[in-house]
Write a protein that holds these residues in place. Structure first.
Motif, PDB file in Angstrom:
ATOM      1  N   ALA A 147      34.733   0.634  -1.336  1.00 21.70           N
ATOM      2  CA  ALA A 147      33.534  -0.068  -1.788  1.00 21.70           C
ATOM      3  C   ALA A 147      33.766  -0.603  -3.193  1.00 21.70           C
ATOM      4  CB  ALA A 147      32.325   0.863  -1.764  1.00 21.70           C
ATOM      5  N   GLU A 148      32.817  -1.413  -3.643  1.00 22.87           N
ATOM      6  CA  GLU A 148      32.901  -1.968  -4.985  1.00 22.87           C
ATOM      7  C   GLU A 148      31.496  -2.138  -5.550  1.00 22.87           C
ATOM      8  OE1 GLU A 148      34.184  -6.249  -6.900  1.00 22.87           O
ATOM      9  OE2 GLU A 148      35.664  -5.230  -5.638  1.00 22.87           O
ATOM     10  N   TYR A 149      31.348  -1.771  -6.818  1.00 28.76           N
ATOM     11  CA  TYR A 149      30.083  -1.957  -7.513  1.00 28.76           C
ATOM     12  C   TYR A 149      30.297  -3.015  -8.586  1.00 28.76           C
ATOM     13  CZ  TYR A 149      26.154  -1.146 -10.640  1.00 28.76           C
ATOM     14  OH  TYR A 149      25.041  -1.310 -11.432  1.00 28.76           O
ATOM     15  N   SER A 150      29.473  -4.045  -8.605  1.00 30.11           N
ATOM     16  CA  SER A 150      29.636  -5.120  -9.576  1.00 30.11           C
ATOM     17  C   SER A 150      28.342  -5.349 -10.346  1.00 30.11           C
ATOM     18  CB  SER A 150      30.037  -6.431  -8.879  1.00 30.11           C
ATOM     19  OG  SER A 150      31.324  -6.320  -8.307  1.00 30.11           O
ATOM     20  N   LEU A 151      28.494  -5.560 -11.653  1.00 28.53           N
ATOM     21  CA  LEU A 151      27.394  -5.918 -12.532  1.00 28.53           C
ATOM     22  C   LEU A 151      27.726  -7.279 -13.123  1.00 28.53           C
ATOM     23  CD1 LEU A 151      24.781  -5.137 -14.051  1.00 28.53           C
ATOM     24  CD2 LEU A 151      26.222  -4.024 -15.761  1.00 28.53           C
ATOM     25  N   ILE A 152      26.918  -8.283 -12.814  1.00 26.47           N
ATOM     26  CA  ILE A 152      27.211  -9.666 -13.206  1.00 26.47           C
ATOM     27  C   ILE A 152      26.063 -10.245 -14.004  1.00 26.47           C
ATOM     28  CG2 ILE A 152      27.847 -11.968 -12.383  1.00 26.47           C
ATOM     29  CD1 ILE A 152      27.905  -9.397  -9.767  1.00 26.47           C
ATOM     30  N   ARG A 153      26.385 -10.862 -15.127  1.00 29.64           N
ATOM     31  CA  ARG A 153      25.388 -11.650 -15.854  1.00 29.64           C
ATOM     32  C   ARG A 153      25.868 -13.090 -15.913  1.00 29.64           C
ATOM     33  NH1 ARG A 153      22.565 -11.318 -21.852  1.00 29.64           N
ATOM     34  NH2 ARG A 153      21.648 -13.384 -21.738  1.00 29.64           N
ATOM     35  N   ASN A 154      24.992 -14.010 -15.530  1.00 35.93           N
ATOM     36  CA  ASN A 154      25.267 -15.437 -15.611  1.00 35.93           C
ATOM     37  C   ASN A 154      24.014 -16.089 -16.178  1.00 35.93           C
ATOM     38  OD1 ASN A 154      26.072 -18.086 -15.331  1.00 35.93           O
ATOM     39  ND2 ASN A 154      26.937 -17.802 -13.285  1.00 35.93           N
ATOM     40  N   GLY A 155      24.072 -16.427 -17.465  1.00 39.70           N
ATOM     41  CA  GLY A 155      22.866 -16.917 -18.118  1.00 39.70           C
ATOM     42  C   GLY A 155      21.865 -15.789 -18.275  1.00 39.70           C
ATOM     43  N   ASP A 156      20.636 -16.015 -17.825  1.00 38.50           N
ATOM     44  CA  ASP A 156      19.629 -14.962 -17.924  1.00 38.50           C
ATOM     45  C   ASP A 156      19.471 -14.180 -16.629  1.00 38.50           C
ATOM     46  OD1 ASP A 156      18.433 -16.833 -16.330  1.00 38.50           O
ATOM     47  OD2 ASP A 156      16.561 -16.944 -17.465  1.00 38.50           O
ATOM     48  N   GLN A 157      20.358 -14.426 -15.664  1.00 34.81           N
ATOM     49  CA  GLN A 157      20.300 -13.719 -14.381  1.00 34.81           C
ATOM     50  C   GLN A 157      21.300 -12.556 -14.366  1.00 34.81           C
ATOM     51  OE1 GLN A 157      17.912 -14.679 -11.871  1.00 34.81           O
ATOM     52  NE2 GLN A 157      17.299 -15.667 -13.790  1.00 34.81           N
ATOM     53  N   VAL A 158      20.807 -11.373 -14.022  1.00 37.82           N
ATOM     54  CA  VAL A 158      21.643 -10.177 -13.969  1.00 37.82           C
ATOM     55  C   VAL A 158      21.578  -9.582 -12.569  1.00 37.82           C
ATOM     56  CG1 VAL A 158      22.100  -7.901 -14.935  1.00 37.82           C
ATOM     57  CG2 VAL A 158      21.208  -9.727 -16.407  1.00 37.82           C
ATOM     58  N   TRP A 159      22.746  -9.394 -11.968  1.00 36.93           N
ATOM     59  CA  TRP A 159      22.833  -8.846 -10.616  1.00 36.93           C
ATOM     60  C   TRP A 159      23.690  -7.582 -10.628  1.00 36.93           C
ATOM     61  CZ3 TRP A 159      20.130 -11.376  -6.781  1.00 36.93           C
ATOM     62  CH2 TRP A 159      19.769 -12.702  -7.027  1.00 36.93           C
ATOM     63  N   ALA A 160      23.256  -6.578  -9.873  1.00 37.64           N
ATOM     64  CA  ALA A 160      24.064  -5.384  -9.642  1.00 37.64           C
ATOM     65  C   ALA A 160      24.197  -5.220  -8.137  1.00 37.64           C
ATOM     66  CB  ALA A 160      23.402  -4.153 -10.254  1.00 37.64           C
ATOM     67  N   TYR A 161      25.430  -5.117  -7.648  1.00 39.21           N
ATOM     68  CA  TYR A 161      25.655  -5.074  -6.201  1.00 39.21           C
ATOM     69  C   TYR A 161      26.562  -3.911  -5.831  1.00 39.21           C
ATOM     70  CZ  TYR A 161      27.407  -6.280  -1.546  1.00 39.21           C
ATOM     71  OH  TYR A 161      27.762  -6.249  -0.216  1.00 39.21           O
ATOM     72  N   ASP A 162      26.104  -3.107  -4.875  1.00 39.58           N
ATOM     73  CA  ASP A 162      26.883  -1.989  -4.333  1.00 39.58           C
ATOM     74  C   ASP A 162      27.257  -2.347  -2.900  1.00 39.58           C
ATOM     75  OD1 ASP A 162      27.932   0.345  -3.358  1.00 39.58           O
ATOM     76  OD2 ASP A 162      26.363   1.633  -4.190  1.00 39.58           O
ATOM     77  N   SER A 163      28.551  -2.645  -2.669  1.00 40.50           N
ATOM     78  CA  SER A 163      28.964  -3.062  -1.333  1.00 40.50           C
ATOM     79  C   SER A 163      28.896  -1.919  -0.333  1.00 40.50           C
ATOM     80  CB  SER A 163      30.394  -3.626  -1.380  1.00 40.50           C
ATOM     81  OG  SER A 163      31.335  -2.611  -1.695  1.00 40.50           O
ATOM     82  N   GLY A 164      29.019  -0.658  -0.816  1.00 42.91           N
ATOM     83  CA  GLY A 164      28.977   0.482   0.100  1.00 42.91           C
ATOM     84  C   GLY A 164      27.653   0.614   0.820  1.00 42.91           C
ATOM     85  N   SER A 165      26.550   0.360   0.103  1.00 43.20           N
ATOM     86  CA  SER A 165      25.219   0.453   0.718  1.00 43.20           C
ATOM     87  C   SER A 165      24.633  -0.933   0.970  1.00 43.20           C
ATOM     88  CB  SER A 165      24.282   1.235  -0.206  1.00 43.20           C
ATOM     89  OG  SER A 165      24.169   0.591  -1.460  1.00 43.20           O
ATOM     90  N   ASN A 166      25.381  -1.996   0.624  1.00 46.42           N
ATOM     91  CA  ASN A 166      24.915  -3.373   0.755  1.00 46.42           C
ATOM     92  C   ASN A 166      23.541  -3.532   0.093  1.00 46.42           C
ATOM     93  OD1 ASN A 166      25.296  -6.040   1.517  1.00 46.42           O
ATOM     94  ND2 ASN A 166      24.294  -5.795   3.503  1.00 46.42           N
ATOM     95  N   THR A 167      23.477  -3.024  -1.144  1.00 46.31           N
ATOM     96  CA  THR A 167      22.229  -3.024  -1.892  1.00 46.31           C
ATOM     97  C   THR A 167      22.396  -3.835  -3.173  1.00 46.31           C
ATOM     98  OG1 THR A 167      21.753  -0.807  -1.056  1.00 46.31           O
ATOM     99  CG2 THR A 167      20.455  -1.562  -2.928  1.00 46.31           C
ATOM    100  N   VAL A 168      21.382  -4.629  -3.492  1.00 51.10           N
ATOM    101  CA  VAL A 168      21.425  -5.494  -4.672  1.00 51.10           C
ATOM    102  C   VAL A 168      20.246  -5.169  -5.581  1.00 51.10           C
ATOM    103  CG1 VAL A 168      21.270  -7.881  -5.499  1.00 51.10           C
ATOM    104  CG2 VAL A 168      22.543  -7.361  -3.397  1.00 51.10           C
ATOM    105  N   HIS A 169      20.506  -5.139  -6.887  1.00 47.00           N
ATOM    106  CA  HIS A 169      19.448  -4.990  -7.876  1.00 47.00           C
ATOM    107  C   HIS A 169      19.467  -6.244  -8.739  1.00 47.00           C
ATOM    108  CE1 HIS A 169      17.894  -3.774 -11.874  1.00 47.00           C
ATOM    109  NE2 HIS A 169      17.016  -3.106 -11.156  1.00 47.00           N
ATOM    110  N   HIS A 170      18.335  -6.943  -8.838  1.00 44.90           N
ATOM    111  CA  HIS A 170      18.261  -8.211  -9.585  1.00 44.90           C
ATOM    112  C   HIS A 170      17.267  -8.094 -10.722  1.00 44.90           C
ATOM    113  CE1 HIS A 170      16.553 -12.436 -10.075  1.00 44.90           C
ATOM    114  NE2 HIS A 170      17.793 -12.505 -10.537  1.00 44.90           N
TER     115      HIS A 170
END
Length: 411
Positions: A147-170
């Motif tokens: 699995a992979e956990y990613s925290l991404i910021r692009n401008g004022d948008q912040v995404w956190a994604y956990d591929s193991g549970s296919n869950t996104v936090h925005h």
């Protein structure tokens, strides 16, 4: 050129480390605090060395100044972080270091907020991929075997994604004033910048610290100086910190923290690859995968802390009675235990103490009973961080000896 040799001890800028945040998990609070504190102390990216290059001599003062002046805005690479705090295990073999994780013990129940994910770096080895393109584009990914956990910021948008549970936090990044060098953004994402992390570690350097240049290193193919930082205070549990500083850019490339008790490093972080070129713009693009469960922040981007199940408080100020005593290497965070834990303790005749049923028995197993003018409680120890939890619900935590914690509780 002459080989670089250790230089004279130098004093650096004054500062202190910000104590880490805690997870409100009843009797696991002390150990979770220990893990988070150690993680916050030590997450400075580092590279594995492979040879000692010849470099011009440099003083410790000038090397610290080189780090302070470094303002690399673009970079990418892979980092390996290994943490060995000596955290005890729960019955059945589960590590207490995992209590701060975001999966709630079952697939599909993940909390993927950055606050919840932070504590997973407090134990074991983890591979990170990082990319930075200025203050508004940052990405950090924790790469696991399946699995992979990613925290991404692009401008004022912040995404956190956990591929193991296919869950996104925005969420939406709060609009903050940039500092003199243009850095801005939420605290979790500032940690994606190696130079910011190094400056945090060096902020503990003051007249209670000896600093020298301890030779050179080859880090991911780049020449680096090694800065050696040693606390003088007897109360500190930190033996030494070694930071490899890129000779050309001043970016910290290696961080190793060794406990005073000896043995292998408590924290060792290493870039295995590094590139100071501009990352591809697509690196910071993110669209929730099909079928992913998306959780939207309840806030409106104004910087206020939002509620997340199992998440850590965003700032120390949100802890009840939070305060810091001491400074630099002997800083101790003190606050009150979670309200639920205190109520449970009182109902059973003592704050998670001798009559608190299974929780009390577990405390006796994991911690050491102590008593004194402050009352009584338990001390929980790792190789680096000690935590004192009193029976009346007070918590004291820091990279200091248990005697220092008892002294702070007595005052």
């Amino acid at each position: 050129m002459a080989r670089n040799e250790p230089t004279q001890v130098a004093e650096g800028p004054e500062g202190h480390r910000t104590p880490a945040r805690r997870k409100a998990v009843r009797y696991a609070v002390p150990v979770a605090v220990a893990g988070v504190a150690a993680a916050t102390i030590g997450l400075v990216p580092a590279l594995a060395k492979s040879g000692d290059p010849d470099l011009p001599k440099i003083s410790a003062e000038d090397l610290i100044a080189k780090v302070a002046k470094s303002d690399v805005q673009q970079m990418s690479g892979s980092v390996k972080v290994t943490t060995d705090l000596g955290l005890p295990s729960l019955p059945g073999g589960a590590s207490l270091g995992a209590l701060g994780g975001g999966h709630d013990g079952k697939k599909g129940g993940a909390d993927v907020s950055p606050q919840a994910k932070l504590t997973e770096l407090a134990s074991g080895s983890h591979t990170l991929r990082v990319a930075v393109d200025g203050p508004d584009k940052q990405r950090v990914s924790i790469v696991e075997p399946a699995a992979e956990y990613s925290l991404i910021r692009n401008g004022d948008q912040v995404w956190a994604y956990d591929s193991g549970s296919n869950t996104v936090h925005h969420s939406t990044a709060p609009r903050e004033k940039a500092d003199a060098k243009g850095h801005s953004g939420p605290e979790e994402l500032k940690g994606a910048s190696p130079q910011e992390l190094a400056k945090k570690a060096l902020s503990a350097v003051d007249d209670s610290t000896s600093v020298s240049v301890g030779g050179t290193a080859k880090v991911a193919g780049r020449d680096a100086y090694q800065l050696v930082v040693k606390p003088k205070a007897e109360e500190s549990t930190v033996g030494a910190v070694r930071i490899a500083v890129d000779a050309k850019t001043g970016v910290p490339l290696k961080f190793t923290l060794s406990p005073k008790s000896g043995g292998k490093a408590a924290i060792d972080a290493a870039f295995t690859k590094v590139d100071f070129a501009e990352p591809a713009a697509s690196t910071f693009d993110f669209t929730p995968p099909k079928g992913a469960k998306v959780t939207e922040d309840k806030g409106k981007g104004d910087g206020a802390q939002r509620e997340h199940k199992g998440a850590l408080p965003a700032t120390p100020g949100e802890m009840s009675g939070f305060d810091v005593v001491g400074k630099s290497w002997t800083s101790i965070a003190q606050f009150k235990a979670p309200a639920g834990a205190s109520k449970d303790a009182k109902a059973k005749g003592g704050a998670l103490g001798k009559n608190a049923g299974g929780a009390g028995a577990l405390l006796d197993t994991l911690g050491t009973k102590v008593s004194g003018p402050f009352g009584s409680g338990h001390v929980f120890s790792t190789r680096l961080v000690n935590v004192l939890m009193t029976d009346d619900g007070r918590v004291y935590a820091g990279a200091v000896t248990k005697e220092a914690l008892i002294k702070a509780a007595t005052k």
